[in-house]
Design a protein around this motif. Structure first.
Motif, PDB file in Angstrom:
ATOM      1  N   CYS A 271       0.828  -1.206   0.000  1.00 46.69           N
ATOM      2  CA  CYS A 271       0.000   0.000   0.000  1.00 46.69           C
ATOM      3  C   CYS A 271       0.861   1.254   0.000  1.00 46.69           C
ATOM      4  N   LEU A 275       1.323   3.868  -3.228  1.00 51.76           N
ATOM      5  CA  LEU A 275       1.015   5.290  -3.124  1.00 51.76           C
ATOM      6  C   LEU A 275       2.218   6.146  -3.515  1.00 51.76           C
ATOM      7  N   ASN A 279       2.148   8.282  -7.184  1.00 52.70           N
ATOM      8  CA  ASN A 279       2.070   9.742  -7.140  1.00 52.70           C
ATOM      9  C   ASN A 279       3.362  10.410  -7.587  1.00 52.70           C
ATOM     10  N   SER A 298      -1.592   4.879  -8.321  1.00 47.28           N
ATOM     11  CA  SER A 298      -1.785   5.554  -7.038  1.00 47.28           C
ATOM     12  C   SER A 298      -3.154   5.254  -6.450  1.00 47.28           C
ATOM     13  N   GLY A 301      -3.321   2.207  -4.589  1.00 47.85           N
ATOM     14  CA  GLY A 301      -2.810   2.386  -3.230  1.00 47.85           C
ATOM     15  C   GLY A 301      -3.885   2.846  -2.268  1.00 47.85           C
ATOM     16  N   TYR A 302      -4.734   3.777  -2.689  1.00 52.21           N
ATOM     17  CA  TYR A 302      -5.824   4.231  -1.820  1.00 52.21           C
ATOM     18  C   TYR A 302      -6.804   3.099  -1.535  1.00 52.21           C
ATOM     19  N   ILE A 305      -5.703   0.783   1.171  1.00 48.50           N
ATOM     20  CA  ILE A 305      -5.933   1.242   2.546  1.00 48.50           C
ATOM     21  C   ILE A 305      -7.182   0.581   3.117  1.00 48.50           C
ATOM     22  N   LYS A 388     -12.258   8.940  -1.050  1.00 51.38           N
ATOM     23  CA  LYS A 388     -11.102   8.944  -0.157  1.00 51.38           C
ATOM     24  C   LYS A 388     -11.535   9.093   1.301  1.00 51.38           C
ATOM     25  N   PHE A 392     -10.437   6.542   4.152  1.00 53.29           N
ATOM     26  CA  PHE A 392      -9.628   7.036   5.269  1.00 53.29           C
ATOM     27  C   PHE A 392     -10.344   6.817   6.609  1.00 53.29           C
ATOM     28  N   ALA A 407      -1.137   8.883   3.267  1.00 52.54           N
ATOM     29  CA  ALA A 407      -2.005   8.942   2.097  1.00 52.54           C
ATOM     30  C   ALA A 407      -2.473  10.369   1.812  1.00 52.54           C
ATOM     31  N   SER A 411      -1.930  12.565  -1.483  1.00 53.98           N
ATOM     32  CA  SER A 411      -3.042  13.238  -2.165  1.00 53.98           C
ATOM     33  C   SER A 411      -2.690  14.687  -2.476  1.00 53.98           C
TER      34      SER A 411
END
Length: 471
Positions: A271, A275, A279, A298, A301-302, A305, A388, A392, A407, A411
């Protein structure tokens, strides 16, 4: 199951339409097929788990929701195949049928209850993508993309199969609930190393399919060489189906605390690395198409999470977060690739300079691309922001505050490269000596599709409660 049957039957029927050599007929037929299958799919909502093939395939609300996302994505993407409709030499019937068959694989990834079905779903989806990646036979980049994708895909399929074989050797079964029982109640402690190695190999195999680092290296080259229409399909439908399969694997197969101690550190490391690579890699790109390729990495990766922070149920915050994020990401990405395809077809450029002056020549395209870029960046009042936010929140509730902070920093980095096309469109004048000053031709059908995508993006950002918590 009705969706799989319809897609398979209508995909074969669509091939026979190709004998008419009338590409103009195929586009409305494709839209009709996808609309019909999408409607039939939601008829299974709240009908309870339905078992097929001796329990190897389960249709429930989870599978219906993710099937709906991939079908809707394909439906709104089809209008951007207009170039193939006008090209008499394009094998459009074959292209469309391959897309329909690949959707069968995507549905199987969201519905499997047996590792054999997981493998079949991945292969049905992947083989179609291998062919479509090389569909532009006169383009060396397309041929190279197909070869790279096929070779790397075959290699990681072998890794996935080897992992399944080790899991079978340690548990004696390929059925999800039986594997889960064996993981939580091990009979022979000496077989645990085999189980854990098999588990990790399966994670690596599926990680490749969703473009996660450090198995991402194929993504930029394959996305760049593949015709843009199929790249959009690849970056949305394949990723959504892959994460649906990933979530089922972790929640239903390896939920025990001892198993989490094996896969959780690996998944967390993937993860963070995904990310970072996605990015930072996107910042350095000069091609919008390669930027969107790294953007796809990317966003994987989110989504990771939510996998890291899963709460042990397919109806929990993680599942809802992945579902909402997948929809918001798919809508914005289809819009971005749609505008990119139109601009590239007209101006024969895929770099940022190709978008200069677009706000003056095509304000609708500029507006729709702006909405999609803001959503992908996670700006408020767009679907990407709440995608997101839900991911999160699931992580924070389970104590992964450090991961969320990292993260959020990533972003902030993403805002830089997502704003570059917007700046080019609105703040850079086109050079009259080049093709940038030429208006991009857009059909009414395509304009309508882009407006629907922009409206849906804003609607998800203003009224996220419409879909939040449905699982």
């Amino acid at each position: 199951m009705n969706s799989i049957i319809l897609l398979s039957a209508l995909g074969l029927g669509n091939l026979f339409l190709g004998f008419r050599r009338s590409n103009r007929l195929l586009l409305p037929v494709m839209m009709l097929i996808l609309g019909l299958v999408l409607t039939v799919n939601f008829l299974d909502w709240n009908q309870g788990p339905q078992s097929f093939f001796s329990g190897m395939l389960i249709i429930d609300n989870f599978s219906v929701a993710f099937t709906g996302i991939v079908l809707l994505t394909a439906l709104v993407l089809v209008p951007f195949s207009q170039k193939y409709v006008l090209d008499e030499e394009a094998n459009l019937a074959e292209y469309y049928s391959l897309l329909l068959f690949s959707l069968v694989g995507a549905i199987m990834l969201a519905s499997y209850n047996h590792l054999l079905m997981l493998f079949l779903g991945i292969e049905i989806l992947s083989v179609a993508m291998y062919v479509l990646a090389g569909s532009d036979k006169r383009n060396m980049r397309s041929n190279e993309a197909a070869l790279k994708y096929f070779l790397m895909g075959a290699f990681f399929t072998g890794i996935l199969l080897f992992g399944m074989a080790l899991v079978y050797g340690a548990t004696g079964t390929l059925e999800l609930s039986s594997i889960s029982f064996s993981v939580q109640n091990p009979v022979n402690a000496s077989l645990r190393p085999m189980l854990y190695i098999g588990m990790l190999l399966m994670l690596l195999g599926i990680g490749f399919k969703v473009g996660a680092a450090p198995f991402h290296f194929w993504t930029p080259d394959v996305y760049e060489g593949t015709p843009t229409f199929f790249t959009a399909f690849m970056s949305t439908v394949v990723k959504t189906a892959g994460f649906a399969a990933f979530l089922k694997l972790l929640v239903q197969v390896f939920p025990a605390a001892t198993a989490q101690g094996v896969w959780l550190p690996t998944l967390t490391a993937m993860c963070v690395l995904t990310l970072l690579v996605g990015n930072v890699g996107a910042v350095a790109q000069t091609s919008v198409k390669r930027m969107l390729a790294y953007s796809s990495i990317s966003h994987a990766g989110y989504l990771f999470i939510a996998l890291v922070a899963f709460n042990g149920a397919l109806e929990g915050a993680s599942a809802n977060g992945i579902m909402f994020y997948s929809l918001a990401y798919s809508v914005a990405t289809v819009s971005a690739f749609g505008v990119l395809k139109l601009v590239a077809d007209a101006r024969h450029r895929e770099d940022y300079a190709g978008f200069q002056g677009l706000a003056k020549t095509n304000p609708l395209l500029a507006f729709c691309l702006t909405v999609s870029m803001l959503s992908l960046a996670g700006i408020p009042l767009t679907g990407g922001f709440f995608g997101k936010f839900f991911v999160f929140m699931a992580a924070v509730e389970n104590g992964y505050i450090g991961l969320v902070i990292f993260a959020v920093v990533m972003s902030m980095v993403s805002i830089y490269y997502y704003l570059r096309p917007i700046i080019a469109m609105y703040m850079r004048d086109a050079d009259d000596a080049t093709t940038e000053a030429v208006p991009v031709p857009v059909t009414t059908f395509q304009s309508g599709a882009l407006l629907v995508l922009a409206l849906l993006t804003v609607l998800l950002g203003v009224l996220p409660g419409l879909l939040a918590g449905v699982l």
